[in-house]
Design an enzyme around this catalytic site. Structure first.
Site, PDB file in Angstrom:
ATOM      1  N   LYS A  23      13.856   0.661  -0.490  1.00 45.94           N
ATOM      2  CA  LYS A  23      12.837   1.247  -1.399  1.00 45.94           C
ATOM      3  C   LYS A  23      11.515   1.422  -0.646  1.00 45.94           C
ATOM      4  O   LYS A  23      10.883   2.479  -0.712  1.00 45.94           O
ATOM      5  CB  LYS A  23      12.641   0.310  -2.572  1.00 45.94           C
ATOM      6  CG  LYS A  23      11.342   0.482  -3.347  1.00 45.94           C
ATOM      7  CD  LYS A  23      11.233  -0.429  -4.544  1.00 45.94           C
ATOM      8  CE  LYS A  23      10.509  -1.705  -4.299  1.00 45.94           C
ATOM      9  NZ  LYS A  23       9.058  -1.647  -4.213  1.00 45.94           N
ATOM     10  N   ASN A  24      11.116   0.385   0.111  1.00 48.16           N
ATOM     11  CA  ASN A  24       9.782   0.408   0.719  1.00 48.16           C
ATOM     12  C   ASN A  24       9.713   1.222   1.997  1.00 48.16           C
ATOM     13  O   ASN A  24       8.642   1.358   2.594  1.00 48.16           O
ATOM     14  CB  ASN A  24       9.275  -1.025   0.944  1.00 48.16           C
ATOM     15  CG  ASN A  24       8.983  -1.706  -0.388  1.00 48.16           C
ATOM     16  OD1 ASN A  24       8.966  -1.051  -1.434  1.00 48.16           O
ATOM     17  ND2 ASN A  24       8.804  -3.001  -0.363  1.00 48.16           N
ATOM     18  N   CYS A 119       3.671  -3.779  -9.234  1.00 45.14           N
ATOM     19  CA  CYS A 119       3.975  -5.085  -9.824  1.00 45.14           C
ATOM     20  C   CYS A 119       2.685  -5.908  -9.923  1.00 45.14           C
ATOM     21  O   CYS A 119       1.868  -5.919  -9.019  1.00 45.14           O
ATOM     22  CB  CYS A 119       4.988  -5.846  -8.967  1.00 45.14           C
ATOM     23  SG  CYS A 119       6.672  -5.447  -9.408  1.00 45.14           S
ATOM     24  N   ARG A 124      -4.211  -6.428  -5.766  1.00 49.54           N
ATOM     25  CA  ARG A 124      -3.714  -5.227  -5.058  1.00 49.54           C
ATOM     26  C   ARG A 124      -4.863  -4.268  -4.695  1.00 49.54           C
ATOM     27  O   ARG A 124      -4.869  -3.105  -5.067  1.00 49.54           O
ATOM     28  CB  ARG A 124      -2.653  -4.486  -5.868  1.00 49.54           C
ATOM     29  CG  ARG A 124      -1.554  -5.300  -6.505  1.00 49.54           C
ATOM     30  CD  ARG A 124      -0.565  -5.971  -5.605  1.00 49.54           C
ATOM     31  NE  ARG A 124       0.234  -5.157  -4.725  1.00 49.54           N
ATOM     32  CZ  ARG A 124       1.419  -4.646  -5.010  1.00 49.54           C
ATOM     33  NH1 ARG A 124       1.899  -4.771  -6.205  1.00 49.54           N
ATOM     34  NH2 ARG A 124       2.108  -3.977  -4.090  1.00 49.54           N
ATOM     35  N   ASP A 308       8.362 -10.754  -0.255  1.00 48.75           N
ATOM     36  CA  ASP A 308       9.283 -10.164  -1.249  1.00 48.75           C
ATOM     37  C   ASP A 308      10.570 -10.959  -1.401  1.00 48.75           C
ATOM     38  O   ASP A 308      11.375 -10.643  -2.282  1.00 48.75           O
ATOM     39  CB  ASP A 308       9.624  -8.712  -0.869  1.00 48.75           C
ATOM     40  CG  ASP A 308       8.413  -7.822  -0.999  1.00 48.75           C
ATOM     41  OD1 ASP A 308       8.454  -6.679  -0.522  1.00 48.75           O
ATOM     42  OD2 ASP A 308       7.396  -8.275  -1.559  1.00 48.75           O
ATOM     43  N   ARG A 400      13.278  -1.541 -10.843  1.00 52.06           N
ATOM     44  CA  ARG A 400      12.336  -0.877  -9.934  1.00 52.06           C
ATOM     45  C   ARG A 400      12.845  -0.943  -8.502  1.00 52.06           C
ATOM     46  O   ARG A 400      12.508  -0.111  -7.666  1.00 52.06           O
ATOM     47  CB  ARG A 400      10.958  -1.544  -9.966  1.00 52.06           C
ATOM     48  CG  ARG A 400      10.278  -1.509 -11.310  1.00 52.06           C
ATOM     49  CD  ARG A 400       8.908  -2.076 -11.238  1.00 52.06           C
ATOM     50  NE  ARG A 400       8.085  -1.305 -10.293  1.00 52.06           N
ATOM     51  CZ  ARG A 400       6.773  -1.245 -10.352  1.00 52.06           C
ATOM     52  NH1 ARG A 400       6.121  -1.931 -11.259  1.00 52.06           N
ATOM     53  NH2 ARG A 400       6.086  -0.531  -9.487  1.00 52.06           N
TER      54      ARG A 400
HETATM   55  C1  EPZ Z   1       3.919  -3.426   0.402  1.00 51.41           C
HETATM   56  O1  EPZ Z   1       2.884  -3.511  -0.558  1.00 51.41           O
HETATM   57  C2  EPZ Z   1       5.214  -3.489  -0.392  1.00 51.41           C
HETATM   58  N1  EPZ Z   1       5.290  -2.368  -1.316  1.00 51.41           N
HETATM   59  C3  EPZ Z   1       5.282  -4.803  -1.173  1.00 51.41           C
HETATM   60  O2  EPZ Z   1       6.562  -4.851  -1.802  1.00 51.41           O
HETATM   61  C4  EPZ Z   1       5.184  -5.972  -0.191  1.00 51.41           C
HETATM   62  O3  EPZ Z   1       5.151  -7.170  -0.926  1.00 51.41           O
HETATM   63  C5  EPZ Z   1       3.907  -5.835   0.642  1.00 51.41           C
HETATM   64  O4  EPZ Z   1       3.893  -4.548   1.308  1.00 51.41           O
HETATM   65  C6  EPZ Z   1       3.796  -6.915   1.709  1.00 51.41           C
HETATM   66  O5  EPZ Z   1       4.903  -6.875   2.544  1.00 51.41           O
HETATM   67  C7  EPZ Z   1       5.625  -1.149  -0.838  1.00 51.41           C
HETATM   68  O6  EPZ Z   1       5.859  -0.965   0.346  1.00 51.41           O
HETATM   69  C8  EPZ Z   1       5.704  -0.048  -1.858  1.00 51.41           C
HETATM   70  P1  EPZ Z   1      -0.103  -4.929   1.702  1.00 51.41           P
HETATM   71  P2  EPZ Z   1       1.339  -3.255  -0.100  1.00 51.41           P
HETATM   72  O7  EPZ Z   1      -1.079  -3.822   1.701  1.00 51.41           O
HETATM   73  O8  EPZ Z   1       1.288  -2.139   0.885  1.00 51.41           O
HETATM   74  C9  EPZ Z   1      -4.044  -7.278   0.663  1.00 51.41           C
HETATM   75  C10 EPZ Z   1       8.097  -5.160  -3.553  1.00 51.41           C
HETATM   76  O9  EPZ Z   1       8.423  -6.149  -4.226  1.00 51.41           O
HETATM   77  N2  EPZ Z   1      -4.682  -5.966   0.777  1.00 51.41           N
HETATM   78  O10 EPZ Z   1       0.579  -5.308   2.975  1.00 51.41           O
HETATM   79  O11 EPZ Z   1       0.540  -3.149  -1.331  1.00 51.41           O
HETATM   80  C11 EPZ Z   1      -3.181  -7.380  -0.586  1.00 51.41           C
HETATM   81  O12 EPZ Z   1      -3.972  -7.756  -1.698  1.00 51.41           O
HETATM   82  C12 EPZ Z   1       6.631  -4.883  -3.253  1.00 51.41           C
HETATM   83  O13 EPZ Z   1       8.906  -4.324  -3.057  1.00 51.41           O
HETATM   84  C13 EPZ Z   1      -6.078  -5.902   0.729  1.00 51.41           C
HETATM   85  O14 EPZ Z   1      -6.768  -6.908   0.595  1.00 51.41           O
HETATM   86  O15 EPZ Z   1       1.033  -4.644   0.625  1.00 51.41           O
HETATM   87  C14 EPZ Z   1      -2.195  -8.437  -0.216  1.00 51.41           C
HETATM   88  O16 EPZ Z   1      -2.800  -9.698  -0.396  1.00 51.41           O
HETATM   89  C15 EPZ Z   1       5.717  -5.908  -3.876  1.00 51.41           C
HETATM   90  N3  EPZ Z   1      -6.672  -4.686   0.820  1.00 51.41           N
HETATM   91  C16 EPZ Z   1      -1.982  -8.217   1.285  1.00 51.41           C
HETATM   92  O17 EPZ Z   1      -3.107  -7.446   1.732  1.00 51.41           O
HETATM   93  C17 EPZ Z   1      -5.948  -3.524   0.978  1.00 51.41           C
HETATM   94  O18 EPZ Z   1      -6.570  -2.430   1.092  1.00 51.41           O
HETATM   95  C18 EPZ Z   1      -0.691  -7.466   1.602  1.00 51.41           C
HETATM   96  O19 EPZ Z   1      -0.801  -6.219   1.026  1.00 51.41           O
HETATM   97  C19 EPZ Z   1      -4.544  -3.609   1.019  1.00 51.41           C
HETATM   98  C20 EPZ Z   1      -3.931  -4.846   0.919  1.00 51.41           C
END
Ligand code: EPZ
Length: 423
Positions: A23-24, A119, A124, A308, A400
Site C-alpha cells: 500500500k505504502n 489514521c 501527523r 506499522d 484500508r
Molecule cells: C508513512 O506515513 C506511512 N504512510 C505510515 O504508514 C508509516 O507509519 C510512516 O510512514 C512511518 O513509517 C504512508 O506511507 C501512506 P512520516 P508518513 O512522515 O509519511 C513526523 C500505515 O499504517 N513528521 O515518516 O506520514 C510524524 O508526526 C501508515 O500504513 C513531522 O513531524 O510518516 C511522525 O512522528 C500509518 N513532520 C514521524 O515524523 C512532517 O512534516 C514519521 O512520520 C512529517 C512527519
C-alpha cells in the site's frame, strides 16, 4: 449497518498465502503518475480503500484511470488535469493525498491542498514537507486550512530533513523530478517504499540516485515517458501474517515476500523461539510452543523495527512468556487498541510512549473496537489465540490496508468471518 469481524480462537495457522503489493509503495506511485502525460500501467494493485480513494482523487482531478480489479491492473493517463486543487473531502480521508503536492508542483508549478487525513495515530504534521519545498524556493501560504503552493520561482538545491520523514522525502523527491539542475535530500527516509518510488520514476526516464540511503540526489529531466510497473510486496502485511503464525503456534509460508524488508522482525521472532527460513521470494515461519517475550521493542525509521508492526508485535507479547517493553517512538498515540486488549485479559500498562506487557497464558474472547488500521489488525490477531469468540467492530479501518484479511486467515485455517453487526 456496520460490519463486524467474528473470530473463534484456538486454531493454529498452517499453509501458504501470497503477499499483496505494498500500500505504502502504491500510494506515492499513484501520485507520481502526475509527473508524465503518457499512460502508466500499474500491475498487481490490491483492492484496498486507501488505494481506491487515491485513484478516485486522481480521476476527480481529470486523470483517465482504468482499473481491472480482477486482473489487479490500473492504467493511469494524466494527459491534463482540470485542477491543481486536491478535493478536500477525499484528501481529509487519506494521508497519502499530501503526496500529490510534490508531483503537482513538478508538473504545474502550483498546487492547492487541504491538510491531509489518515489514521488517527498522532498529530501527523506536514511541516517537514513544507519547509523542504520552501528551501527550494516554493512560495507556500496557508489559510483556512488550505495550503497554496506557487513554484514559479522554484530552484534546485539541497534540502536537509530534521527527521527522515517518509512522506516528506517522497514529496520533495517528486517535486524535483522535472526541475532543472541537481537537488539533494539529506537525512532522507530509507524505507523500501522510497526505493520503489525512485525506481518507478527512473523506469519512466527519471534520474534519481541514492534512494535507500540517507542522501538522495535527483537530476531534473525535461519529461518522463509512459511505462509499466509492478510495485514491491507489502512488508507490513508480510510481518502481520508472520506474527499471526507465531502467535497461533503454526507453520506458514508467505510467497512474494522479501526477507530484507522485515529483517528487524525476523530477528525478534527467532528470539521468541520461532524457526524462520527464507529465500529470494518467500519466508516461512514455524513454532510449536509458547513464544518467549521480546524484552524490548523500539520503533524506529527503517531499517529499525517498523512502527506499522508495533501493534501486531504488542499483541504477540500479550500471550508470550515473560515481560516486554514496547516503545513507540514515531507516533504519539499508537496504543489505542490497548484498552481493547485489556478487555480480552491482556496485562498491559501504558506510560506515555511505552507499553509494559506481562504475558498471560491465555486471552479470552470479547467485543472489541478498532480505531486505526494496524491496531484493528492486531485485535484480530489477538482473537485468533483467545479462548472463545472475539468480535472486532469497525473493520473498515483494517480494509484500508489489508485486502481479504479474513479470507486469507481462513485459508490458513483460522475460523474468522465477517458479518453484519446486529443493531
Ligand atoms: C508513512 O506515513 C506511512 N504512510 C505510515 O504508514 C508509516 O507509519 C510512516 O510512514 C512511518 O513509517 C504512508 O506511507 C501512506 P512520516 P508518513 O512522515 O509519511 C513526523 C500505515 O499504517 N513528521 O515518516 O506520514 C510524524 O508526526 C501508515 O500504513 C513531522 O513531524 O510518516 C511522525 O512522528 C500509518 N513532520 C514521524 O515524523 C512532517 O512534516 C514519521 O512520520 C512529517 C512527519
Amino acid at each position: 449497518m456496520q460490519d463486524v469481524i467474528v473470530v473463534e480462537g484456538g486454531k493454529s495457522l498452517f499453509g501458504e498465502i501470497t503477499v499483496d503489493t505494498a500500500k505504502n509503495a502504491v500510494l506515492p506511485i499513484i501520485a507520481g503518475c502526475i509527473l508524465t502525460k503518457k499512460e502508466v500501467v500499474l500491475k498487481n494493485i490490491p483492492n484496498i480503500s486507501d488505494i481506491n480513494k487515491m485513484f478516485e482523487i486522481l480521476s476527480l482531478m481529470g486523470a483517465d484511470v482504468k482499473r481491472d480489479l480482477r486482473l489487479k491492473t490500473a492504467s493511469v493517463k494524466v494527459e491534463e488535469l482540470t485542477t491543481v486543487e486536491i478535493p478536500s473531502g477525499l484528501a481529509k480521508e487519506i494521508r497519502s493525498s499530501i503526496f500529490m503536492l510534490g508531483s503537482l508542483i513538478a508538473r504545474y508549478k502550483k498546487a492547492r491542498v487541504t491538510y491531509p487525513g489518515g489514521c488517527d495515530i498522532g498529530s501527523r504534521p506536514i511541516d517537514l514537507h513544507l519547509s523542504g519545498l520552501r528551501d527550494l524556493g516554493v512560495k507556500i501560504t496557508e489559510d483556512y486550512g488550505y495550503i497554496e503552493c506557487d513554484a514559479t520561482a522554484m530552484h534546485s538545491g539541497v534540502v536537509h530533513l530534521d527527521f527522515p520523514s517518509v512522506g516528506a522525502t517522497e514529496n520533495i523527491m517528486m517535486s524535483a523530478v522535472l526541475l532543472e539542475g541537481q537537488t539533494t535530500i539529506m537525512n532522507s527516509a530509507k524505507e523500501p517504499e522510497i526505493i520503489d518510488l525512485a525506481s518507478f520514476i527512473n523506469s519512466l526516464g527519471g534520474k534519481i540516485r541514492g534512494a535507500g540511503t540517507s542522501t538522495i540526489v535527483i537530476e531534473g529531466v525535461e519529461s518522463l515517458s509512459g511505462g509499466e510497473y509492478t510495485p514491491i510486496p507489502d512488508r507490513i502485511i508480510t510481518g502481520t501474517y508472520l506474527i499471526a503464525g507465531c502467535m497461533t503456534q503454526g507453520s506458514i509460508k508467505l510467497n512474494n515476500a522479501r526477507y530484507q524488508d522485515v529483517y528487524a522482525l525476523l530477528n525478534k521472532l527467532r528470539n521468541a523461539g520461532a524457526k524462520i527460513d527464507y529465500d529470494q521470494k518467500s519466508i516461512s515461519i514455524s513454532i510449536n510452543k509458547r513464544p518467549l517475550a521480546s524484552a524490548s521493542i523500539d520503533t524506529q525509521p527503517f531499517p529499525g523495527f517498523p512502527t506499522d508492526l508495533q501493534a501486531q508485535m504488542l499483541a504477540l507479547q500479550t500471550i508470550s512468556e515473560g515481560i516486554s517493553i514496547v516503545t513507540e517512538n514515531l507516533f504519539e498515540t499508537r496504543f489505542k487498541q490497548v484498552p481493547e486488549l485489556l478487555k480480552m485479559g491482556a496485562k498491559i500498562t501504558v506510560k506515555d510512549r511505552m507499553a509494559i506487557v506481562k504475558g498471560v497464558s491465555s486471552l479470552h474472547g470479547a467485543e472489541v473496537v478498532s480505531y486505526d488500521l494496524r491496531g484493528g489488525a492486531s485485535l484480530v490477531l489477538a482473537g485468533l489465540v483467545a479462548d472463545g469468540v472475539t468480535k472486532v467492530f469497525n473493520p473498515h479501518f483494517i480494509d484500508r490496508g489489508y485486502e481479504d484479511f479474513e479470507q486469507k486467515l481462513s485459508m490458513l485455517g483460522a475460523s474468522v468471518r465477517r458479518e453484519q453487526a446486529k443493531p
